[in-house]
Design a protein around this motif. Structure first.
Motif, PDB file in Angstrom:
ATOM      1  N   ARG C   9       0.779  -1.222   0.301  1.00  0.00           N
ATOM      2  CA  ARG C   9       0.210   0.332  -0.262  1.00  0.00           C
ATOM      3  C   ARG C   9       0.522   1.306   0.189  1.00  0.00           C
ATOM      4  O   ARG C   9       1.819   1.609   1.127  1.00  0.00           O
ATOM      5  N   VAL C  10       0.832   1.625  -0.860  1.00  0.00           N
ATOM      6  CA  VAL C  10       1.989   3.061  -1.183  1.00  0.00           C
ATOM      7  C   VAL C  10       0.495   4.506  -0.850  1.00  0.00           C
ATOM      8  O   VAL C  10      -0.470   4.709  -1.616  1.00  0.00           O
ATOM      9  N   SER C  11       1.270   5.899  -0.269  1.00  0.00           N
ATOM     10  CA  SER C  11       0.655   6.658   0.582  1.00  0.00           C
ATOM     11  C   SER C  11       1.901   7.778  -0.003  1.00  0.00           C
ATOM     12  O   SER C  11       2.539   7.403   0.261  1.00  0.00           O
ATOM     13  N   ILE C  12       1.326   8.723  -0.572  1.00  0.00           N
ATOM     14  CA  ILE C  12       1.878   9.696  -1.401  1.00  0.00           C
ATOM     15  C   ILE C  12       1.250  10.953  -0.665  1.00  0.00           C
ATOM     16  O   ILE C  12       0.464  11.097  -0.405  1.00  0.00           O
ATOM     17  N   PHE C  13       2.228  11.630  -0.609  1.00  0.00           N
ATOM     18  CA  PHE C  13       1.968  13.246   0.863  1.00  0.00           C
ATOM     19  C   PHE C  13       3.435  14.177  -0.077  1.00  0.00           C
ATOM     20  O   PHE C  13       4.257  13.719  -0.005  1.00  0.00           O
ATOM     21  N   GLY C  14       2.296  15.397   0.568  1.00  0.00           N
ATOM     22  CA  GLY C  14       3.328  16.883   0.236  1.00  0.00           C
ATOM     23  C   GLY C  14       2.775  17.547  -0.627  1.00  0.00           C
ATOM     24  O   GLY C  14       1.660  17.592  -1.636  1.00  0.00           O
ATOM     25  N   GLU C  15       3.493  18.771  -0.597  1.00  0.00           N
ATOM     26  CA  GLU C  15       2.979  20.599  -1.453  1.00  0.00           C
ATOM     27  C   GLU C  15       4.637  20.427  -2.101  1.00  0.00           C
ATOM     28  O   GLU C  15       5.721  20.309  -1.789  1.00  0.00           O
ATOM     29  N   SER C  16       4.557  21.135  -3.183  1.00  0.00           N
ATOM     30  CA  SER C  16       4.696  21.088  -3.842  1.00  0.00           C
ATOM     31  C   SER C  16       6.283  22.679  -3.180  1.00  0.00           C
ATOM     32  O   SER C  16       7.824  22.393  -3.748  1.00  0.00           O
ATOM     33  N   HIS C  17       5.504  22.781  -2.817  1.00  0.00           N
ATOM     34  CA  HIS C  17       6.430  23.454  -2.196  1.00  0.00           C
ATOM     35  C   HIS C  17       6.853  24.517  -0.918  1.00  0.00           C
ATOM     36  O   HIS C  17       6.843  24.949   0.427  1.00  0.00           O
ATOM     37  N   GLY C  18       6.050  22.742  -0.280  1.00  0.00           N
ATOM     38  CA  GLY C  18       6.081  22.163   1.817  1.00  0.00           C
ATOM     39  C   GLY C  18       7.666  22.532   1.509  1.00  0.00           C
ATOM     40  O   GLY C  18       8.900  21.998   0.434  1.00  0.00           O
ATOM     41  N   VAL C  19       8.057  22.116   3.090  1.00  0.00           N
ATOM     42  CA  VAL C  19       8.980  21.375   3.635  1.00  0.00           C
ATOM     43  C   VAL C  19       9.349  20.200   2.973  1.00  0.00           C
ATOM     44  O   VAL C  19      10.626  20.010   3.178  1.00  0.00           O
ATOM     45  N   GLN C  20       8.575  19.214   3.114  1.00  0.00           N
ATOM     46  CA  GLN C  20       9.570  17.896   2.117  1.00  0.00           C
ATOM     47  C   GLN C  20       8.427  17.653   2.171  1.00  0.00           C
ATOM     48  O   GLN C  20       6.825  17.124   1.972  1.00  0.00           O
ATOM     49  N   ILE C  21       8.465  16.622   0.502  1.00  0.00           N
ATOM     50  CA  ILE C  21       7.493  15.221   0.347  1.00  0.00           C
ATOM     51  C   ILE C  21       7.761  14.058   0.572  1.00  0.00           C
ATOM     52  O   ILE C  21       9.194  14.241   1.042  1.00  0.00           O
ATOM     53  N   GLY C  22       7.043  13.180   0.673  1.00  0.00           N
ATOM     54  CA  GLY C  22       7.648  11.812   0.252  1.00  0.00           C
ATOM     55  C   GLY C  22       6.378  10.618   0.231  1.00  0.00           C
ATOM     56  O   GLY C  22       5.653  11.033  -0.510  1.00  0.00           O
ATOM     57  N   VAL C  23       6.534   9.194   0.785  1.00  0.00           N
ATOM     58  CA  VAL C  23       5.788   8.279   0.342  1.00  0.00           C
ATOM     59  C   VAL C  23       5.823   7.335   1.620  1.00  0.00           C
ATOM     60  O   VAL C  23       6.846   7.667   2.298  1.00  0.00           O
ATOM     61  N   MET C  24       4.723   6.342   2.358  1.00  0.00           N
ATOM     62  CA  MET C  24       4.661   5.318   3.404  1.00  0.00           C
ATOM     63  C   MET C  24       4.760   4.924   1.990  1.00  0.00           C
ATOM     64  O   MET C  24       3.655   4.585   1.340  1.00  0.00           O
ATOM     65  N   ILE C  25       5.021   3.431   2.713  1.00  0.00           N
ATOM     66  CA  ILE C  25       4.702   2.191   2.224  1.00  0.00           C
ATOM     67  C   ILE C  25       4.602   1.170   3.121  1.00  0.00           C
ATOM     68  O   ILE C  25       5.347   1.119   4.320  1.00  0.00           O
ATOM     69  N   ASP C  26       2.719   0.669   3.844  1.00  0.00           N
ATOM     70  CA  ASP C  26       2.689  -0.074   4.207  1.00  0.00           C
ATOM     71  C   ASP C  26       2.286  -1.526   3.409  1.00  0.00           C
ATOM     72  O   ASP C  26       2.020  -1.701   2.069  1.00  0.00           O
ATOM     73  N   GLY C  27       3.306  -2.779   3.811  1.00  0.00           N
ATOM     74  CA  GLY C  27       2.980  -4.043   3.692  1.00  0.00           C
ATOM     75  C   GLY C  27       4.449  -4.411   2.734  1.00  0.00           C
ATOM     76  O   GLY C  27       3.934  -5.371   1.936  1.00  0.00           O
ATOM     77  N   CYS C  28       4.673  -4.071   2.622  1.00  0.00           N
ATOM     78  CA  CYS C  28       5.979  -4.658   1.770  1.00  0.00           C
ATOM     79  C   CYS C  28       6.533  -5.124   2.717  1.00  0.00           C
ATOM     80  O   CYS C  28       6.947  -5.518   4.153  1.00  0.00           O
ATOM     81  N   PRO C  29       7.149  -6.745   1.977  1.00  0.00           N
ATOM     82  CA  PRO C  29       7.806  -7.267   2.981  1.00  0.00           C
ATOM     83  C   PRO C  29       9.316  -7.062   3.456  1.00  0.00           C
ATOM     84  O   PRO C  29      10.356  -6.518   3.084  1.00  0.00           O
TER      85      PRO C  29
END
Lengths: 320, 320, 320, 320
Positions: C9-29
């Protein structure tokens, strides 16, 4: 949301006095031997009939509609139905003007408004748990040799079950009870650390059973009064078996290979033959109410097979 | 699965001794005033420091990474992080050869194998509940004026909390406790009849809190010993207020407008300074174990704000 | 909902001009070797820099925050962040009074209201696809030896890519393009018959990429003009290999072991340096608009690695 | 997974030659007028009967089993069934020893193994789309006045539909086609920026329809050959109406209030009466095959109402 599970996904539907009730199961593995006959034993355990259970006895006969071919599941969705044959809708009226205490009459109307089906509790009826029991019977096949067994430990605070129930019936009252459930031959490693702890999953499913108001795992509430040295379960061998089982077989949200053990409290049936008071929305005053109809004096007596089903559905979802 | 909720969706991540821990919230409505300062009060309540809590005190300072613009939520995912600053990884070793009793050492290894992060409990650590508390603080803003308040009712079976905790510390032992939670100004009609009953949802979230082993709503286990005439809550007015609240504010799985009230049992901290026995996988025999490190003697003291967070997250998910 | 996948399960977050952008991956073996260095190759392919791409070049450096211990994934959620370093928020203003044509200015305001982050597209920015690419790089490790490769087939209707892009830049215009993707060594049997057909899953993920407006599998739109005898793929051996691959490797929603092949259409970048007209909400009339800032003349050039990521995420979700 | 949607959740089940097929809808709002008669018009449009459609004509009669009380939906799960009456299972045999080209015979066996129901395609059959059409008819009631209309634009590359189909039938062949769909009176603001873009959701649902192999929104593949100044849709008034609609009504994944417009490619029916070659697993060689049974020469003719249903289900899920 009338669906539970991530992979072995169970959806229940129907109304107490509708045409049919049933269950859909998506994600059942292919190749499991399945016929209506495999379902009858658990259905029968849920059925009313003894002292303290409602005189309304349904045929409860299951019909497999899809997902089975030549006696085996195909991997496609299973749908299993049951016709409602013994409905007496005339027994139910005026639920909105004077809602029955501790019944879903008031909350059902608040939630679904004027379109809620009031007949026999409609979709809120305990009758809908038929589908949970059917799903549980199938789940039990999937999780074998993992085995689940629940029983009534006490009713109305007494372990003399028959006598206590008869007394409640004689007094036109109802009583609650406690149901315990034990799962044996559980593999180590089921569940997740946080939101999908085994306790989270089992409690989620068990609280879907109408009238369940509490659950405790292992030592449960007693653990709150214990010290760590009393409560800690010493590991005794390489399989992870423990000398005691205060954890109820779950540590860090994850099965530890010992029996999963939990107990649930079932409240007394809300429908009693004794006269009660309730607010009468028509008269705008508190007024007496007598509930007609056929009811269980001790619904806890019918709960064990449903609790087993809830646990089996959770564990099947962990194992498929 | 480290995510909870259907619409207001909370995901927690991080390890006890990793670089940062945090929380992602997807589905938070736009326009909610939010700054780090709004989070500090609840974070502070979760923090250790008093008698019976661990000497490991984290700065716990929250940093909003995304989802807020000019002091308001934007509707995009919120991510809030906290740096781990006070880690002493050297304290933890040999967890696999001789797993601590009633700790997740054995089950964590069984689940994730050799790659499980053992430092300070890794992802199993209670430290990860920091993210639940942060999500809870935000959820509380969404659900206002609905208000949630939890407190410690008793520890080690006693309501003399301070004295009982000090005694446990002095004895190098730990004790459990009971936390109660009350939600006021709850709208009628939250929850669903079966799998998403309010009891199902709250218990699911609450059992994500490490060390919680039991939950009861309203009269809970006491209901099992009551009759229907004792247990039924008489409706007294058109708002659905009841004379008693044995239902804990939930009937048919749905909020009835009265206070939602529940109690949870917290087990004693598994880590105690007293010597214990466990199975030593290297020596293949039961052998004594002394647990080093810094621990809470009574983790229940830190649980109320986390229980509030669990309830707030559930109710926000029902209300957004 | 900013999450994709059922198990991986991949979740992406952040804004173009925010502090940080990123991704969370749940369920990676657990147990997958992973360092920041494993991510740099795909991140680099997504980065701007060549003719026809924006002069805004981010460092794009990934930081693994959680889920990795001693160089291997632990099974706990992965969070990977990137700091935004090269933001020029001053370039963007007045997006609400005169929204840019074919940009998300108007729809973003309609959806999230006054609280939408307008800086550089905020959460709508193509910059957020950084997280998809990172998740894709990890997914590729999981699905190996299954291999995915995408490339630009044509831009602006021409296969002379460099010359066509340079012409668009010179004309202060932008151009679209077509990206094709081929997945080799695909196991037979991935996907589901209906709602989770491989086509459903891949298209769902691919249309998350801003600017993608069409997708076709195998013969795609050309199939509509073919007869069955032309289109049918003859099976030639026991492995299920086919003489032709008009199906694009998917029959009945399920992979058939041949290459999965699909093509996507990428629209021309909406931001162009040429003067355009738009509705001016302040003046309440159509008025000219010149867009300042740094933009890609042909965003299709940066899309192949993102398309690969989308496919890899889908296939990892099928395979874990 | 045979379920689609987050709030308006549609599950389809059944097999081509099973007892009954059907659909379950969870999350349908209470109070919608609904009878079997409301479903017959769309069911009829899906039905075979004209030139180029299969001679197998089902009664297709819907039976509402649950979720409706006194002619209105109750908010509880809707289940609607249809009995299979016109099954000729004898027509289908030897699908495993010599699988039909471009049919799910090979992939179905690979996925579900020996337990797959082979009769008439089993759960893979296009007959299962009956449930999508029924769900679509209900979804259309929810989304009104938003209106959806799909039609066949061309078959076999020609807009002379009747003549082209008759030619294919005469040649014992089949042909593909293109179906276009237009949604009018769409509110601004539906959809999400990334994984749940309107394009993602509609394509996910549309690719659940067997035989669909491509989709394009607005200008679609043609956009790849356009410049930005050609492709950009100028906003002309405060409602967000645009002079052109190259975006197909969706910008940044979100509806912009203009018509949502998309086109899908339907491949030629895989079953043709012409002799074909396939791999014979018994003889271990390529061998000729003649497909018996009743089939559509141009399945595209039956697809418009199913495409409408897919779009309606998506939009209902966005709107409830």
């Amino acid at each position: 949301m009338n669906t539970f599970g991530r992979k072995f996904r169970v959806s229940i539907f129907g109304e107490s006095h509708g045409v049919q009730i049933g269950v859909m199961i998506d994600g059942c593995p292919a190749g499991i031997a399945l016929s209506e006959d495999d379902l009858r034993s658990d259905i029968s355990r849920r059925r009313a009939g003894g002292v303290g259970t409602t005189p309304r006895i349904e045929a409860d006969e299951p019909h497999i509609v899809s997902g089975v071919y030549e006696g085996k599941t195909t991997g496609a969705p299973l749908v299993i139905l049951c016709s409602n044959t013994n409905t007496k809708s005339g027994d139910y009226s005026n639920l909105w003007t004077h809602p029955r205490p501790s019944h879903a009459d008031f909350t059902g109307k608040a939630k679904f408004g004027a379109h809620n089906d009031p007949r026999g509790g409609g979709h809120f009826s305990g009758r809908i748990t038929w589908g949970m029991v059917v799903a549980g019977a199938i789940a039990k096949k999937i999780i074998a040799p993992l085995h689940i067994s629940a029983k009534v430990d006490e009713v109305g605070g007494s372990t003399n079950i028959r006598e206590t129930v008869e007394k409640a019936v004689a007094e036109k009252n109802s009583i609650g009870g406690i149901v315990s459930c034990r799962c044996t031959k559980v593999p180590v490693g089921l569940g997740e650390p946080f939101f999908d702890s085994i306790e989270s999953l089992i409690s989620h499913a068990v609280f879907a059973i109408p009238a369940v108001k509490a659950i405790e795992f292992g030592a449960g509430f007693a653990a709150a009064a214990m010290t760590g040295s009393e409560h800690n379960d010493m590991i005794t061998n390489a399989k992870g078996e423990t000398a005691t089982n205060n954890a109820g077989g779950i540590v860090g949200g994850i099965s530890n290979g010992n029996d999963i053990y939990f107990r649930v409290a079932v409240k007394p049936t809300a429908s009693i033959a004794l006269e009660q008071n309730t607010y009468n929305f028509e008269k705008q005053e508190i007024a007496p109410l007598v509930i007609e109809g056929r009811h269980d004096a001790c619904i806890a007596l019918r709960v064990p097979v449903i609790v087993e089903a809830a646990a089996a559905i959770v564990l099947a979802d962990c194992l498929v």
